[in-house]
Design a protein around this motif. Structure first.
Motif, PDB file in Angstrom:
ATOM      1  N   SER A  24      39.057  51.824  28.448  1.00  0.00           N
ATOM      2  CA  SER A  24      38.583  51.001  27.959  1.00  0.00           C
ATOM      3  C   SER A  24      39.483  51.201  26.441  1.00  0.00           C
ATOM      4  O   SER A  24      39.740  52.241  25.805  1.00  0.00           O
ATOM      5  CB  SER A  24      37.089  50.790  27.659  1.00  0.00           C
ATOM      6  N   VAL A  25      40.061  49.887  25.961  1.00  0.00           N
ATOM      7  CA  VAL A  25      40.527  49.749  25.196  1.00  0.00           C
ATOM      8  C   VAL A  25      40.898  48.757  24.379  1.00  0.00           C
ATOM      9  O   VAL A  25      39.730  47.838  24.340  1.00  0.00           O
ATOM     10  CB  VAL A  25      42.494  49.693  26.068  1.00  0.00           C
ATOM     11  N   THR A  26      41.144  48.963  22.846  1.00  0.00           N
ATOM     12  CA  THR A  26      40.770  48.100  21.584  1.00  0.00           C
ATOM     13  C   THR A  26      42.296  48.522  20.697  1.00  0.00           C
ATOM     14  O   THR A  26      43.133  49.432  20.749  1.00  0.00           O
ATOM     15  CB  THR A  26      40.071  48.319  20.893  1.00  0.00           C
ATOM     16  N   GLY A  27      42.695  47.246  20.383  1.00  0.00           N
ATOM     17  CA  GLY A  27      43.169  47.093  19.548  1.00  0.00           C
ATOM     18  C   GLY A  27      45.036  46.520  20.535  1.00  0.00           C
ATOM     19  O   GLY A  27      44.849  45.879  20.899  1.00  0.00           O
ATOM     20  N   GLU A  28      46.168  47.241  20.573  1.00  0.00           N
ATOM     21  CA  GLU A  28      47.467  47.259  21.052  1.00  0.00           C
ATOM     22  C   GLU A  28      47.758  48.700  22.213  1.00  0.00           C
ATOM     23  O   GLU A  28      47.596  49.698  21.491  1.00  0.00           O
ATOM     24  CB  GLU A  28      47.922  46.558  20.670  1.00  0.00           C
TER      25      GLU A  28
ATOM     26  N   ASN B 138      36.970  60.891  27.147  1.00  0.00           N
ATOM     27  CA  ASN B 138      37.603  61.083  25.342  1.00  0.00           C
ATOM     28  C   ASN B 138      38.053  60.011  24.874  1.00  0.00           C
ATOM     29  O   ASN B 138      38.018  58.654  25.286  1.00  0.00           O
ATOM     30  CB  ASN B 138      39.169  62.447  25.726  1.00  0.00           C
ATOM     31  N   THR B 139      38.345  60.085  23.631  1.00  0.00           N
ATOM     32  CA  THR B 139      38.766  58.856  23.383  1.00  0.00           C
ATOM     33  C   THR B 139      39.891  59.319  22.261  1.00  0.00           C
ATOM     34  O   THR B 139      39.753  59.825  21.539  1.00  0.00           O
ATOM     35  CB  THR B 139      37.610  58.228  22.152  1.00  0.00           C
ATOM     36  N   MET B 140      41.264  58.857  22.061  1.00  0.00           N
ATOM     37  CA  MET B 140      41.878  58.321  21.235  1.00  0.00           C
ATOM     38  C   MET B 140      42.237  57.600  19.942  1.00  0.00           C
ATOM     39  O   MET B 140      42.101  56.403  21.209  1.00  0.00           O
ATOM     40  CB  MET B 140      43.373  58.589  21.788  1.00  0.00           C
TER      41      MET B 140
ATOM     42  N   SER C 131      42.649  52.401  19.624  1.00  0.00           N
ATOM     43  CA  SER C 131      41.757  53.365  20.528  1.00  0.00           C
ATOM     44  C   SER C 131      41.475  53.180  22.575  1.00  0.00           C
ATOM     45  O   SER C 131      42.066  52.203  22.786  1.00  0.00           O
ATOM     46  CB  SER C 131      40.602  53.513  20.167  1.00  0.00           C
ATOM     47  N   LEU C 132      41.611  54.114  22.903  1.00  0.00           N
ATOM     48  CA  LEU C 132      41.778  54.579  24.297  1.00  0.00           C
ATOM     49  C   LEU C 132      40.821  55.880  24.800  1.00  0.00           C
ATOM     50  O   LEU C 132      40.100  56.518  24.278  1.00  0.00           O
ATOM     51  CB  LEU C 132      42.757  54.515  24.743  1.00  0.00           C
ATOM     52  N   ARG C 133      39.358  54.949  25.071  1.00  0.00           N
ATOM     53  CA  ARG C 133      38.588  55.586  25.800  1.00  0.00           C
ATOM     54  C   ARG C 133      39.079  55.938  27.271  1.00  0.00           C
ATOM     55  O   ARG C 133      39.227  55.050  28.277  1.00  0.00           O
ATOM     56  CB  ARG C 133      37.419  55.421  25.844  1.00  0.00           C
TER      57      ARG C 133
ATOM     58  N   ASN D 114      39.030  48.309  30.670  1.00  0.00           N
ATOM     59  CA  ASN D 114      37.776  47.037  29.446  1.00  0.00           C
ATOM     60  C   ASN D 114      39.077  46.555  28.659  1.00  0.00           C
ATOM     61  O   ASN D 114      38.708  48.096  27.369  1.00  0.00           O
ATOM     62  CB  ASN D 114      36.744  47.487  29.959  1.00  0.00           C
ATOM     63  N   VAL D 115      39.029  45.373  28.199  1.00  0.00           N
ATOM     64  CA  VAL D 115      38.968  45.063  26.948  1.00  0.00           C
ATOM     65  C   VAL D 115      38.793  44.303  26.521  1.00  0.00           C
ATOM     66  O   VAL D 115      38.043  43.333  26.061  1.00  0.00           O
ATOM     67  CB  VAL D 115      40.675  44.188  26.858  1.00  0.00           C
ATOM     68  N   ASN D 116      37.863  45.293  25.407  1.00  0.00           N
ATOM     69  CA  ASN D 116      37.475  45.080  23.959  1.00  0.00           C
ATOM     70  C   ASN D 116      35.643  44.485  24.621  1.00  0.00           C
ATOM     71  O   ASN D 116      34.763  43.969  23.648  1.00  0.00           O
ATOM     72  CB  ASN D 116      38.106  43.118  23.032  1.00  0.00           C
ATOM     73  N   GLY D 117      35.399  44.665  25.613  1.00  0.00           N
ATOM     74  CA  GLY D 117      34.716  44.548  25.868  1.00  0.00           C
ATOM     75  C   GLY D 117      34.722  43.029  26.654  1.00  0.00           C
ATOM     76  O   GLY D 117      33.296  42.108  27.696  1.00  0.00           O
TER      77      GLY D 117
END
Length: 409
Positions: A238-242, A196-198, A223-225, A258-261
């Motif tokens: 995996s996370v993007t943003g903060e 899932n992705t939030m 986002s958080l996957r 995993n941060v921004n790949g």
């Protein structure tokens, strides 16, 4: 007496007697931060100084200086960059700060003085009137909300759903309650583990409890996957943003982010914040408690509480290295989660990037970005109009059309 001023005085009475709770202090902040009060409020404070700080003569003198217009009497020293302006009294009020027991104590004091943000250089002559409040009344601050993308690609807008089970994913029930989302394994998982992705758009933030009990807070535009169930020998998201993480401890299954790949953070059980917005110059990982190990390509660094690991973004070099910073201001890092903007030492560009994300607007500059550094804190529930009024008092003026804010030269 005006009912608004009467309400402020009632809150001040509770504050002065030590009976105000956090919510009431927040109300008091909201009411006074833009000077929405008249001489009756000032008269009340003036006549009841001993009730505010009976044990501290310095604090009484401080309140008197506020009432006498002391806010305009700022001191500083000349530097090459400009005149450093300070509000010395805000750093010498231990008795008052203890009484507040809340991070925004100095905010109220500055607001009662009729000022909030100020430049660390001489204020330039105003050539533009402040932006009209009417133009920004329709732009509200951000709030709780997110979009949940399920394993099958379907999406749920959580803002519009009520409490209760919103989905079942491979034996795990997904429940919305108390402004957050929780994954609760109902029994043995079955079928292929889905992801899932939030996602929090601009102007939204949200909190989620993962299947292992780990709690994650997402800031705006993040986002958080994550899997609907953790299996195997690791927990990978995996996370993007903060995002701020409180990781459930499991020595047999390390938690990895995993941060921004670009980087990986490995933990067993800890509390840390990750800021990885693509329009920021660095990916920063700040450790509050426990221990984390940051990896980028062939380099790895282990952080201790109070340290921050930084990795340069948007750099042509394939391996820019990890820089470890000691003595980080944790209150500034965590301000967003605690409902505050903290602009201490921030440039105008840094402030405006936060404003863009929280108010869901676009910021452009009519000319070069003004070279100024700010001080001050502000609750994140303020309308955009309040924030712009405060910036205007600091000599930064703007105009807004639709959702595009232009910073004037």
């Amino acid at each position: 007496m005006d009912t608004g001023n009467q309400h402020i005085i009632q809150l001040l009475e509770k504050y002065s007697s030590g009976q105000a709770n956090a919510a009431e202090i927040d109300q008091l902040l909201t009411l006074v931060r833009t000077g929405i009060h008249d001489e009756t409020v000032v008269a009340y404070i003036e006549n009841n100084l001993e009730n505010f700080t009976p044990e501290n003569e310095e604090d009484i003198a401080f309140w008197k200086s506020r009432l006498d217009g002391g806010a305009a009497r700022i001191t500083g020293s000349s530097t090459e960059e400009g005149r450093l302006i300070e509000m010395p009294v805000t750093k010498q009020k231990p008795g008052l700060l203890r009484k507040w027991r809340w991070a925004a104590a100095s905010v109220l004091l500055l607001a009662l003085a009729g000022t909030y943000l100020f430049l660390s250089e001489n204020k330039k002559e105003e050539t533009h009137p402040p932006v009209s409040i009417a133009e920004t009344k329709h732009i509200s601050p951000g709030k709780s909300g997110a979009v949940l993308t399920l394993a099958d690609g379907s999406q749920l807008v959580l803002d519009s759903l009520g409490n209760g089970i919103v989905a079942t994913q491979g034996g795990t029930s997904v429940t919305l309650k108390s402004g957050g989302l929780a994954y609760d394994p109902t029994g043995k998982t079955y079928g292929e583990i889905g992801y899932n992705t939030m996602t929090t758009p601009k102007g939204r933030q949200f909190q989620i409890t993962l299947p292992d009990g780990t709690r994650v807070w997402l800031n705006a535009a993040s986002s958080l996957r994550y899997p609907t169930a953790f299996t195997g020998n690791q927990r990978l998201v995996s996370v993007t943003g903060e995002a701020y993480f409180e990781v459930a401890r499991n020595t047999h299954m390390p938690f990895k982010v995993n941060v921004n790949g670009k980087a990986t953070i490995e933990v067993l059980g800890t509390q840390f914040n990750v800021n990885a917005y693509t329009n920021e110059s660095v990916i920063s990982t700040t450790l509050l408690n426990g221990s984390v190990r940051i990896s980028e390509n062939d380099q790895a660094e282990t952080l201790k509480p109070g340290q921050q690991g930084r990795i340069l973004q948007n750099n042509k070099a394939t391996n820019t290295g990890i820089k470890v910073i000691n003595g980080v201001d944790l209150t500034k890092v965590m301000a967003w989660k605690n409902g505050l903007f903290n602009f201490e030492g921030a440039s105008l560009e840094e402030i405006m990037r936060q404003v863009e994300r929280w108010y869901d607007i676009e910021v452009i500059y009519a000319k070069n970005v003004p070279d100024a550094e700010f001080e001050g804190k502000l609750t994140r529930d303020v309308p955009l109009s309040d924030l712009l009024v405060m910036l205007g008092k600091s000599g930064v003026h703007c105009k807004i059309e639709n959702r595009t804010l232009t910073v004037l030269p």
